[in-house]
Write a protein that holds these residues in place. Sequence first.
Motif: not given
Length: 339
Positions: A221-222, A259-261, A267-270, A315-316
């Motif tokens: 995912x993402x 972070x990925x917008x 925002x996708x946060x890893x 995600x946030x």
Amino acid sequence: MSNPLGKGKFSGLQLPIPEMARCIARQFAEVQPTSEKIKQVQLNTLAVWVTHDYCQMMGIPTDLEQSYSWNPVMRIMANVADLSLPGIGKLECRPVSMTAQTCFVPPEVWNLRVGYVVVEIDEQLQTAQLLGFTSVATQEEIPLSELNTLESLLEHLHHLKQSKAVKSSDMPEADVSDVAGTIVNLSRWFEQTFDIGWQSVGTLLNSDRLSLAYGFRQSDVDTFADVTSTETEGDVRRAKLIDLVVQLGSQKIVLVVELKAETSGKTCISLQVYPAGENPYLPSDLELAVLEPSGIVFMDAQSRQTDECVQLKFNGTSGEHFKVRIRLDEAHYAEEFVV
């Protein structure tokens, strides 16, 4: 593996699937976006419920509400079929058809579970058979012939509970309000404004370690680009050196936040934790957790022997607060973030 079951289909335990379980599975499934996801969630839910019933029969406490499979956000985001066992961890419950010869285990749950139970579900969704289990997963397709017995599962869970009880007997509960520094504003990272202590990833980790470890436990995912590559527009990553003071000295680790917008505005946060210095592996039982502002654990992962990295991904939304906690034995580190 020990105690093979032959084809893995003749020494399991058959249990009925109650109407309540089918009703819950339908409710969870009917809100999914695709037919494939509908079937996945329905079967995952039934596998978890049947395993829950089995654990109850064996006197093993369970907590469905604390399982990711009972979380509507996690069901949509990932292929989850876990059952939370208080004081032990999360047990993955993977469904298979009656004609299956292997069991699929998503890479995103490898090394994040205390074990993996395989549950055969009939086409009418009336009965299920617990075929066996494995304590580890290192490949997507596990042959059913290599499963261990349910008796071995009980022994495995008993051993884990005893070992965790010994470790925590004289350990004070970590204070999750002990947050290092001020709240880290992640939205400012997209403007290249970083908080004190957060450095470029290459400063703290060499490219060889990143290239080896980043393929570990990747979610479907993402998916992010390789961390050794140049950041693309809209992506940002930063690292922080953390020194956990443990009983026999200190344990240095590196926390990486990526972070990925997303086009949806989220925002996708890893989050990834790596060993610092020359040590190739993380210490066993290091916990990485994401907590809600109230202190409730939203998701967590624990390292095992020979783990080069542990990772969590979610995600946030803008303005959302969360805490990151890293804990090893009695030592812990926590930091608060806002998206």
